[in-house]
Design a protein around this motif. Structure first.
Motif, PDB file in Angstrom:
ATOM      1  N   LYS A   1       0.834  -1.199   0.000  1.00 49.82           N
ATOM      2  CA  LYS A   1       0.000   0.000   0.000  1.00 49.82           C
ATOM      3  C   LYS A   1       0.871   1.253   0.000  1.00 49.82           C
ATOM      4  N   ASN A   2       1.918   1.259   0.823  1.00 48.72           N
ATOM      5  CA  ASN A   2       2.792   2.429   0.867  1.00 48.72           C
ATOM      6  C   ASN A   2       3.548   2.615  -0.442  1.00 48.72           C
ATOM      7  N   TRP A   3       3.960   1.495  -1.058  1.00 45.53           N
ATOM      8  CA  TRP A   3       4.633   1.594  -2.350  1.00 45.53           C
ATOM      9  C   TRP A   3       3.698   2.162  -3.408  1.00 45.53           C
ATOM     10  N   LEU A   4       2.443   1.707  -3.409  1.00 43.89           N
ATOM     11  CA  LEU A   4       1.485   2.148  -4.415  1.00 43.89           C
ATOM     12  C   LEU A   4       1.194   3.641  -4.274  1.00 43.89           C
ATOM     13  N   LEU A   5       0.951   4.097  -3.035  1.00 48.88           N
ATOM     14  CA  LEU A   5       0.662   5.512  -2.818  1.00 48.88           C
ATOM     15  C   LEU A   5       1.894   6.374  -3.116  1.00 48.88           C
ATOM     16  N   LYS A   6       3.053   5.877  -2.743  1.00 50.61           N
ATOM     17  CA  LYS A   6       4.289   6.623  -3.028  1.00 50.61           C
ATOM     18  C   LYS A   6       4.501   6.730  -4.534  1.00 50.61           C
TER      19      LYS A   6
ATOM     20  N   HIS B   1       6.083   7.338   3.405  1.00 55.74           N
ATOM     21  CA  HIS B   1       5.895   6.011   2.811  1.00 55.74           C
ATOM     22  C   HIS B   1       7.225   5.262   2.727  1.00 55.74           C
ATOM     23  N   ASP B   2       8.326   5.965   2.496  1.00 53.29           N
ATOM     24  CA  ASP B   2       9.641   5.313   2.530  1.00 53.29           C
ATOM     25  C   ASP B   2       9.916   4.725   3.907  1.00 53.29           C
ATOM     26  N   GLU B   3       9.568   5.466   4.946  1.00 52.44           N
ATOM     27  CA  GLU B   3       9.777   4.977   6.304  1.00 52.44           C
ATOM     28  C   GLU B   3       8.941   3.732   6.584  1.00 52.44           C
ATOM     29  N   GLN B   4       7.716   3.722   6.109  1.00 52.33           N
ATOM     30  CA  GLN B   4       6.848   2.570   6.339  1.00 52.33           C
ATOM     31  C   GLN B   4       7.340   1.339   5.581  1.00 52.33           C
ATOM     32  N   ILE B   5       7.888   1.541   4.380  1.00 52.78           N
ATOM     33  CA  ILE B   5       8.436   0.420   3.615  1.00 52.78           C
ATOM     34  C   ILE B   5       9.598  -0.206   4.368  1.00 52.78           C
ATOM     35  N   ALA B   6      10.459   0.625   4.956  1.00 59.92           N
ATOM     36  CA  ALA B   6      11.580   0.096   5.740  1.00 59.92           C
ATOM     37  C   ALA B   6      11.080  -0.613   6.991  1.00 59.92           C
ATOM     38  N   ARG B   7      10.051  -0.089   7.622  1.00 55.82           N
ATOM     39  CA  ARG B   7       9.504  -0.728   8.820  1.00 55.82           C
ATOM     40  C   ARG B   7       8.928  -2.105   8.520  1.00 55.82           C
ATOM     41  N   ALA B   8       8.441  -2.287   7.308  1.00 51.24           N
ATOM     42  CA  ALA B   8       7.820  -3.567   6.958  1.00 51.24           C
ATOM     43  C   ALA B   8       8.793  -4.726   7.091  1.00 51.24           C
ATOM     44  N   VAL B   9      10.107  -4.464   6.966  1.00 53.22           N
ATOM     45  CA  VAL B   9      11.102  -5.532   7.090  1.00 53.22           C
ATOM     46  C   VAL B   9      12.001  -5.306   8.300  1.00 53.22           C
TER      47      VAL B   9
ATOM     48  N   ALA C   1      13.700  -2.815   9.036  1.00 54.60           N
ATOM     49  CA  ALA C   1      14.931  -2.084   8.701  1.00 54.60           C
ATOM     50  C   ALA C   1      14.790  -0.623   9.101  1.00 54.60           C
ATOM     51  N   HIS C   2      14.483  -0.383  10.377  1.00 53.48           N
ATOM     52  CA  HIS C   2      14.271   0.982  10.848  1.00 53.48           C
ATOM     53  C   HIS C   2      15.516   1.845  10.684  1.00 53.48           C
ATOM     54  N   PHE C   3      16.695   1.215  10.755  1.00 51.68           N
ATOM     55  CA  PHE C   3      17.925   1.998  10.712  1.00 51.68           C
ATOM     56  C   PHE C   3      18.080   2.734   9.379  1.00 51.68           C
ATOM     57  N   LEU C   4      17.381   2.279   8.318  1.00 54.68           N
ATOM     58  CA  LEU C   4      17.456   2.978   7.042  1.00 54.68           C
ATOM     59  C   LEU C   4      16.799   4.355   7.119  1.00 54.68           C
ATOM     60  N   ASN C   5      15.964   4.560   8.139  1.00 50.14           N
ATOM     61  CA  ASN C   5      15.276   5.837   8.284  1.00 50.14           C
ATOM     62  C   ASN C   5      15.994   6.789   9.226  1.00 50.14           C
ATOM     63  N   LEU C   6      17.054   6.337   9.879  1.00 51.31           N
ATOM     64  CA  LEU C   6      17.741   7.196  10.825  1.00 51.31           C
ATOM     65  C   LEU C   6      18.293   8.420  10.109  1.00 51.31           C
ATOM     66  N   GLY C   7      18.091   9.565  10.726  1.00 52.98           N
ATOM     67  CA  GLY C   7      18.504  10.806  10.102  1.00 52.98           C
ATOM     68  C   GLY C   7      17.370  11.482   9.357  1.00 52.98           C
ATOM     69  N   THR C   8      16.339  10.717   8.999  1.00 51.94           N
ATOM     70  CA  THR C   8      15.170  11.320   8.344  1.00 51.94           C
ATOM     71  C   THR C   8      13.925  11.136   9.196  1.00 51.94           C
ATOM     72  N   GLU C   9      13.790   9.942   9.803  1.00 51.53           N
ATOM     73  CA  GLU C   9      12.590   9.667  10.600  1.00 51.53           C
ATOM     74  C   GLU C   9      12.737  10.210  12.011  1.00 51.53           C
ATOM     75  N   THR C  10      13.855   9.911  12.664  1.00 46.94           N
ATOM     76  CA  THR C  10      14.040  10.305  14.052  1.00 46.94           C
ATOM     77  C   THR C  10      14.963  11.489  14.214  1.00 46.94           C
ATOM     78  N   GLY C  11      15.811  11.744  13.213  1.00 44.48           N
ATOM     79  CA  GLY C  11      16.751  12.843  13.316  1.00 44.48           C
ATOM     80  C   GLY C  11      17.933  12.541  14.198  1.00 44.48           C
ATOM     81  N   SER C  12      18.087  11.297  14.632  1.00 43.25           N
ATOM     82  CA  SER C  12      19.170  10.951  15.543  1.00 43.25           C
ATOM     83  C   SER C  12      19.582   9.507  15.316  1.00 43.25           C
ATOM     84  N   TRP C  13      20.844   9.208  15.664  1.00 40.46           N
ATOM     85  CA  TRP C  13      21.359   7.846  15.588  1.00 40.46           C
ATOM     86  C   TRP C  13      21.345   7.166  16.964  1.00 40.46           C
TER      87      TRP C  13
END
Length: 422
Positions: free
Chosen positions: A201-206, A294-302, A304-316
């Protein structure tokens, strides 16, 4: 032993029942249409491709060994030689040739396609040599070639069918020749569940947002050339004024289409005419925010939250916690590959050569994320504590690890102070 009373699927499963076992309600994701969709997801989207690489590459790079597990040396050596893997606790022996031999790394790469597709199926192929059967290859049977999967009432696999090609009839491969990797199999669902299903769903909307964003930039990014004609002269008949207006429209359209920026560019207009570049008035919607979501949700699906670090949380700060969750999931996938291979390749090979009563060795993956770097401090501490003792093999390994030259066999080092005192 009494037979089963209940069942997992009907006595005569059909293609429709096979699809129904997946409990899929989206028509686009019903097999076999789902194969095309998941292919698009993994080949056209950078984030989907990134998360799949993050899942598969660590498993491909981990070390796999054959654990004797109490099996006879003949059996262990045979299995290790056919798989091209080292034996646990023994020095690795490189094969004489690798051409036309079974490649374990290539097999794992294809087996991991069960993650995007939900399943990955292989046919066992053996060759006789020296009075024994050897593993020639595990031939991949692509999902696009499969026309049907035959399942028993107990949910067990019976056979698969492949589409006929070049005028040939359909090919049926029985279960005793198959090795089937299925992701998250439930009951008689041998099609499995794609790792990308929850991200669809996130891929389709993105994908729709990206298309709208590109269209917005194309239509409104440079503005639209607008020409406003001069008013007609007061004198003259109606026909003269109408002719004047037509000429203004034609000349204005020509100017608007041919307008270009440059050192010698310019526009000549009659008195009263105007020419301008009109852009969008008001504020355009910011599509970057939902695309990033939607990129963050795609990473969460597997996981792989660390792929969002710096964009989702702003911190490592949470990187190590996210990495632990992720590596645990990778170890579970690697163990799943090992279990299927053990049951349907290693033990089948032992059964065909020595019978079902002979103990079989085990194929074991190294635990991902548990490797300890061989630093100089760590080696020094191990030697001083007595956990390790010096030998030529250890010295050769350390020299290779740090890129040091090989020891000169003709050089004799002077005695140390302790040796002189002794």
């Amino acid at each position: 032993m009494p037979e089963e009373i209940g069942y997992q699927t009907g006595m005569l499963p059909t293609w429709g029942q096979l699809v129904a076992e997946t409990h899929e309600t989206n028509p686009d994701l019903m097999w076999p249409q789902s194969i095309d969709v998941y292919d698009r997801m993994r080949t056209e989207d950078a984030q989907v491709g990134s998360v799949l690489q993050a899942v598969t590459k660590p498993i491909l790079s981990t070390e796999w060994v054959i654990d004797p597990a109490g099996a006879d040396d003949e059996v262990v050596t045979h299995i290790a030689g056919d798989f091209g893997l080292p034996i646990k606790g023994r020095d690795p022996i490189a094969p004489l040739r690798t051409r036309n031999r079974f490649s374990w790394n290539d097999h794992v790469r294809l087996a991991l396609l069960e993650l995007p597709y939900g399943h990955s199926i292989f046919e066992q192929v053996y060759r006789p040599e020296g009075g024994l059967l050897h593993l020639a290859k595990l031939a991949w049977r692509p999902p696009r070639t499969i026309s049907d999967i035959k399942v028993g009432s107990d949910g067990g696999l019976i056979a698969i069918e492949q589409h006929g090609v070049a005028g040939k009839l359909k090919v049926t491969i029985p279960v005793d020749r198959l090795v089937v990797y299925v992701n998250e199999r439930e009951g008689s669902n041998w099609l499995g569940r794609s790792l990308l299903r929850t991200a669809y769903k996130n891929w389709l909307l993105k994908d729709r947002l990206l298309r709208i964003q590109a269209l917005t930039a194309e239509r409104n990014g440079l503005g639209i050339s607008t020409y406003t004609g001069a008013p007609p002269p007061d004198a003259g008949t109606y026909e003269d004024k109408e002719k004047w207006a037509d000429e203004q429209v034609k000349s204005g359209l020509k100017i608007a289409k041919e307008a270009r920026a440059g050192d010698t560019s310019g526009v000549s207009l009659p008195h009263g005419a105007t020419f301008e570049l009109k852009g969008v008035t008001g504020k355009l919607p910011d599509s970057d925010v939902p695309i990033r979501y939607h990129d963050e949700q795609i990473a969460r699906a597997v996981l792989a939250h660390f792929l969002n670090l710096g964009t989702e949380t702003g911190s490592w700060a949470l990187g190590s916690t996210f990495a632990d969750f992720f590596t645990n999931s990778l170890n579970a996938v690697a163990q799943h590959i090992a279990d299927i291979t053990q049951q349907h390749v290693v033990e089948d090979l032992v059964d065909r050569n020595w019978g079902p009563t002979v103990r079989a060795p085990r194929i074991v993956p190294a635990k991902i994320g548990a490797q300890h770097p061989a630093t100089a401090e760590a080696i020094k501490a191990l030697l001083e504590s007595g956990a390790l003792r010096y030998d030529p093999a250890l010295e050769a390994h350390v020299r290779a690890l740090y890129g040091l030259p090989v020891r000169d066999p003709n050089y004799t080092p002077p005695p140390t102070a302790a040796e002189e005192a002794a």
